[in-house]
Design a protein around this motif. Structure first.
Motif, PDB file in Angstrom:
ATOM      1  N   MET A 193      17.744 -17.789  17.700  1.00 35.07           N
ATOM      2  CA  MET A 193      18.803 -18.529  18.381  1.00 35.07           C
ATOM      3  C   MET A 193      19.422 -17.720  19.512  1.00 35.07           C
ATOM      4  O   MET A 193      19.773 -18.262  20.566  1.00 35.07           O
ATOM      5  CB  MET A 193      19.849 -18.960  17.366  1.00 35.07           C
ATOM      6  CG  MET A 193      19.314 -19.987  16.376  1.00 35.07           C
ATOM      7  SD  MET A 193      20.535 -20.597  15.209  1.00 35.07           S
ATOM      8  CE  MET A 193      20.751 -19.154  14.153  1.00 35.07           C
TER       9      MET A 193
ATOM     10  N   TYR B  11      17.787 -26.820  12.831  1.00 32.08           N
ATOM     11  CA  TYR B  11      16.882 -25.855  12.198  1.00 32.08           C
ATOM     12  C   TYR B  11      15.936 -26.600  11.262  1.00 32.08           C
ATOM     13  O   TYR B  11      16.367 -27.378  10.406  1.00 32.08           O
ATOM     14  CB  TYR B  11      17.681 -24.814  11.427  1.00 32.08           C
ATOM     15  CG  TYR B  11      16.856 -23.850  10.594  1.00 32.08           C
ATOM     16  CD1 TYR B  11      15.707 -23.246  11.120  1.00 32.08           C
ATOM     17  CD2 TYR B  11      17.239 -23.524   9.301  1.00 32.08           C
ATOM     18  CE1 TYR B  11      14.959 -22.360  10.368  1.00 32.08           C
ATOM     19  CE2 TYR B  11      16.505 -22.627   8.535  1.00 32.08           C
ATOM     20  CZ  TYR B  11      15.363 -22.054   9.069  1.00 32.08           C
ATOM     21  OH  TYR B  11      14.610 -21.178   8.334  1.00 32.08           O
TER      22      TYR B  11
ATOM     23  N   VAL C 232      13.653 -23.805  15.659  1.00 38.50           N
ATOM     24  CA  VAL C 232      15.003 -24.138  16.096  1.00 38.50           C
ATOM     25  C   VAL C 232      14.874 -25.005  17.340  1.00 38.50           C
ATOM     26  O   VAL C 232      14.140 -24.660  18.273  1.00 38.50           O
ATOM     27  CB  VAL C 232      15.832 -22.874  16.399  1.00 38.50           C
ATOM     28  CG1 VAL C 232      17.188 -23.260  16.982  1.00 38.50           C
ATOM     29  CG2 VAL C 232      16.028 -22.051  15.133  1.00 38.50           C
TER      30      VAL C 232
ATOM     31  N   LEU D 167      22.007 -27.742  18.132  1.00 41.15           N
ATOM     32  CA  LEU D 167      20.938 -26.905  17.593  1.00 41.15           C
ATOM     33  C   LEU D 167      20.577 -27.369  16.193  1.00 41.15           C
ATOM     34  O   LEU D 167      21.451 -27.508  15.325  1.00 41.15           O
ATOM     35  CB  LEU D 167      21.367 -25.444  17.565  1.00 41.15           C
ATOM     36  CG  LEU D 167      21.669 -24.814  18.933  1.00 41.15           C
ATOM     37  CD1 LEU D 167      22.176 -23.389  18.768  1.00 41.15           C
ATOM     38  CD2 LEU D 167      20.451 -24.846  19.822  1.00 41.15           C
TER      39      LEU D 167
END
Length: 931
Positions: free
Chosen positions: A516, A450, A550, A448
């Motif tokens: 998320m 950002y 994200v 993940l």
């Protein structure tokens, strides 16, 4: 797509009210040669096509000009209510489409939709600058008590105005007759620059009067120069005054934990699941929908962007997304407008578009502009939007407004916050390049990232967390640097083209953590987050709604993706990874080394879904809602199975001189599934004919056709029950009854009925007929099964799983043993058999070859995997000889891979064509064997 929100905020003498709403945005396509209208010329016919005149919207015109709703009379309020007629709209659009698709023979010279102002507006604008004379007697009226004023000003819907030449009038009349669409020739273009309304309804000799020479005794309630009413109106002058806002800093509980904050935020309607909205509207109709509202294996309502294809035979299309931030606008109208733009673009970015400069948008303003201070706030928001659009290079090419967003409740005035809804749209060069929010790489295979658009800012004002504590705050997020958003958009588009992103979602309502969590919920998996940041508190970091993205990428792509953003002057940091999947998966969050959240994904999903299910209990069968809610905690990705290898089936060549078998796609008033059915049959090689029941009842013979397909939709709006109106047309029209009986008796024919067509075949006794099952040669077709209301009590639009069992069906040959995903869209699909004997005959003879399945692939009656509750999971029926198949699911909306909203990753990578295309190819092969 839809956004809904609802809550009360304190506001002194007035109350700011964010009323629950659903905003829909849509896009279409037009051929370039239809872009420009012809100028009106003398003797052109002025035509109204569509529904008759109703006393609808008369009050609406008045209501929209008063200061506060509720100050007018009850009659006026009732007259303001718009009441839609979807079936009339469809009939009108079919007639218009027939004209448009005539290409060079298109009779329409100019067209204008009717909206605000009714006939008094649309006919003036249509005839400008030449002018026209209009006759009241030429309008079809649904209410003979209508006054001339009401006829001229009512804002009744489902009607358009157009100009055409008299030589084409017969063509339009014939088209409208075939589609059962009313058409009125209401006047003529005169060329004198005036708009004249002649009230000739009560003149006995009106039929003998030439149209452009009204009787001297006929009243002329409207006789105006167009310049006076369209070109030279005096400009209004508004004096706007700002009202100083008494904004207070946000004050949150001192010991507020992340878990406590989430427990509230995830239930807020603007953040929570929209499942209660998405499953009751047809998300697959037309078969051109490449991305609808739901994503992931459990079809979670979370899509950022809508994508539609322009054709069944190409992957070029269009993408659209929306943005709205009304609560932030209470703090700063300019910031609210800029954030609406930012939200729209960070939604749109996950679909491939040509370039940012090609993006256009519509601005829809909903504002109580006539109340103190609100007009100035509207002006500030408009200026801010224009400046931001200029810096972004995005053009506004349209919009709507509603400036009476206030109501009187007793002695109190309640107003809605001023809202700007920005709908962005652009050409999509590859509809298959869209990235959805659901995480797709569990077990640590997904990383993940950002990407903040406003790095270093963590403002909580106007956000979901503030609303949960009945506050607004005094400092809200903003689009501080439009150029940074441009860079973010450009880089993300490049990564989409290179297929480096597996999932993506925008940071919006609820903040970074909510973003998320939604990705984990949609992917039905867990995540581990580890975020380091010393510039803000944990609550600010996780719940601020600053613009950002994200992304999920593979481990191998992390460095490449991060370097691309950084090279563009943006931050891109690794914040976590995926872990596990299914009911036991966990969400763990660490900030600056401290664990601030550890919870099961299923528990967080239950919080996020709770508001939706509470609303659903008020609209659907309570037991079904609770069954779905309980089952959601244990759901896993459905286990699809293929018993054959789907292969691309090229359309057979006609060079050999062999005639393609003909199929008639038969539709009735209200049918809506014909175009996708035609495309599926053409892909299989058939010569396809569009046939209406009007054609059949007028004497069209089916002798030259090998197959007939009864398509889905809502014949006669299904007001009497599923397909009863359509069946009555067959039963009570001798010509139609004889034609269908002759077709069915032939041994070289097949039929397919889907959805509404399935209901029709059941009504006609073509399947589940006792005589058919006992193979009686002289048995008459009698109805043995009735398709009735879904157990949930409402319309169901879902992507479900069906198993294909062994049967005699010629259309399902070679597909036995497969378990596949498929669309359903119906309100009456429950199979109610006439008797236990009929049900026994169906099951013992293998005449129910399609069954709704649970996630393990077993036939089920459980809701919502079985969307209607049919016994033994029955989703389709076939005749004993296998020539006739009736099914409620829609295979014609799944014959292309991009029409599937979800399939296993390995299928997505290995399949070159959809398994459902095999069904139509089977029909072609069966017909070819008999040629």
């Amino acid at each position: 797509f839809a956004r809904s929100f609802g809550m009360l905020l304190p506001g002194g003498d007035r109350r700011e009210w964010v009323k629950p709403i659903m905003f829909s945005a849509g896009i279409g396509a037009i051929e370039d040669w239809h872009v420009h209208k012809e100028q009106p010329e003398p003797e052109m016919d002025v035509v109204k096509i569509g529904g008759p005149v109703y006393r609808i919207g008369v009050g609406g015109g008045a209501a929209s000009s008063i200061q506060v709703q509720g100050d007018n009379t009850a009659e006026l309020d009732f007259g303001a209510v718009q009441r839609g007629d979807a079936e009339m709209e469809q009939k009108m659009n079919r007639a218009l489409r027939a004209c448009i698709e005539s290409r060079d023979s298109n009779p329409i010279c100019s067209i204008h939709d009717q909206g605000a102002g009714g006939n008094g507006n649309v006919l003036k604008e249509l005839s400008e600058p030449a002018g026209a004379t209009i006759y009241t007697s030429k309008f079809k009226v649904a209410d003979p008590t209508l006054s001339v004023l009401e006829l001229w000003g009512a804002e009744y819907q489902e009607t358009n105005a157009l100009l055409m030449r008299s030589k084409d009038s017969e063509f339009l009349r014939a088209v409208c007759a075939r589609e059962k669409c009313p058409v009125d020739f209401v006047g003529k273009i005169t060329g004198d620059g005036k708009i004249v309304l002649v009230d000739d309804r009560d003149i006995s000799v009106k039929a003998d009067l030439p149209q452009c020479q009204p009787s001297p005794c006929a009243a002329r309630p409207v006789d105006l120069k167009l310049d006076w009413v369209l070109g030279k109106m005096p400009q209004k002058e508004f004096k706007l005054n700002h009202v100083k806002l008494n904004l207070q800093p946000l004050t949150l509980p001192a010991e507020l934990t992340v878990r406590e904050a989430l427990n509230r935020v995830l239930r807020l309607p603007s953040v929570a699941s929209k499942r209660y909205l998405t499953n009751k509207v047809d998300r697959s109709v037309t078969g051109l929908v490449a991305q609808q509202q739901c994503v992931g294996p459990l079809h979670t309502p979370l899509a950022d962007v809508a994508v539609v294809a322009l054709s069944y035979f190409d992957t070029i299309g269009a993408a659209t997304a929306i943005g709205e931030q009304p609560i932030k606008g209470l703090i700063d109208p300019g910031a609210g407008a800029r954030m609406a733009i930012g939200e729209a673009l960070t939604n749109l970015v996950f679909a491939r578009v040509t370039e940012l400069k090609d993006v256009k948008c519509s601005g829809n303003w909903m504002w109580p502009a006539k109340l103190p201070g609100e007009g100035a706030a509207l002006y500030d928001a408009c200026v801010a939007m224009c400046h931001a659009m200029a810096e972004l290079g995005v053009a506004v090419d349209g919009g709507k407004d509603s400036l009476s967003m206030a109501a009187r409740v007793g002695q109190e005035t309640v107003k809605a916050p001023g809202s700007l809804v920005v709908s962005v749209y652009a050409v999509c060069p590859d509809i298959t390049g869209t990235v959805t929010p659901d995480l797709k790489n569990p077990h640590g295979q997904g990383v993940l990232l950002y990407v903040p658009v406003t790095p270093g800012q963590y403002r909580l004002g106007g956000g979901a967390l503030a609303q949960c504590y009945s506050q607004i705050g005094n400092d809200c997020p903003d689009l501080d640097s439009p150029h940074r958003l441009v860079s973010c958009f450009t880089v993300t588009q490049q990564l989409l083209e290179e297929r480096l992103l597996s999932a993506g979602h925008d940071v919006s309502d609820g903040g970074l953590l909510t973003c998320m969590l939604e990705m984990a919920i949609a992917g039905n998996c867990g995540i581990e987050l580890d975020i380091s940041n010393s510039d803000s508190s944990v609550i600010e970091l996780l719940f601020s709604e600053e613009l950002g993205l994200v992304l999920e990428v593979s481990e191998m792509a992390v460095n490449a993706v991060c370097s691309r953003y950084r090279a563009a002057g943006l931050q891109c940091c690794r914040i976590g990874s995926t872990v596990g999947e299914g009911a036991q998966s966990m969400v763990r969050v660490r900030v600056n080394g401290d664990e601030v959240l550890s919870e099961r994904t299923a528990t967080l999903r239950s919080w996020w879904e709770e508001t939706s299910f509470r609303l659903e209990r008020l609209q659907s069968h309570r037991a079904c809602v609770e069954e779905e809610e309980r089952g959601l905690e244990h759901r896993v990705a459905p286990k699809y199975k293929l018993s054959f290898q789907p292969a691309h089936i090229p359309r057979p060549s006609t060079d050999s001189g062999v005639c393609e078998p003909r199929v008639a796609v038969i539709r009735e008033e209200g049918s809506n599934g014909d175009r996708e059915m035609v495309a599926s049959l053409v892909m299989a090689g058939f010569q396809v004919w569009d046939v209406t029941m009007t054609d059949i009842c007028s004497g069209l013979s089916l002798d030259s056709f090998r197959g007939v397909v009864f398509v889905g939709g809502f014949s006669y709006a299904d007001v009497l029950g599923s397909a009863k109106g359509w069946a009555a047309t067959v039963h009570f029209n001798p010509m139609a009854r004889a034609e269908f009986a002759r077709f069915r008796s032939r041994r070289d024919t097949f039929s397919l009925g889907v959805c509404n067509g399935c209901q029709l075949m059941a009504q006609l006794g073509w399947v589940a007929s006792e005589a058919d099952m006992e193979l009686s040669d002289d048995g008459a077709a009698r109805q043995g099964v009735l398709l009735t209301h879904n157990r949930s009590g409402r319309f169901e639009s879902r992507f479900v799983t069906v198993a294909i069992l062994e049967s005699s069906s010629v259309l399902l040959r070679g597909m036995e043993g497969s378990t596949l995903g498929i669309w359903v869209a119906h309100g009456e699909g429950y199979m109610q058999f006439e008797s236990e004997k009929v049900l026994t005959l169906v099951t013992e003879n293998g005449l129910a070859p399609l069954r709704y399945c649970d996630d393990s692939g077993a036939p089920t009656e459980q809701y919502p995997q079985n969307p209607n509750g049919s016994p033994l999971g029955m989703a389709g029926l076939c005749s004993a000889d296998g020539r006739h198949l009736a099914m409620m699911p829609h295979p014609e909306r799944c014959t292309l891979l991009w029409q599937w909203p979800w399939m296993p990753q390995d299928w997505r990578q290995s399949l070159s064509s959809s398994p459902w295309l095999r069904m139509f190819h089977n029909a072609f092969q069966w017909c070819s064997q008999g040629l």
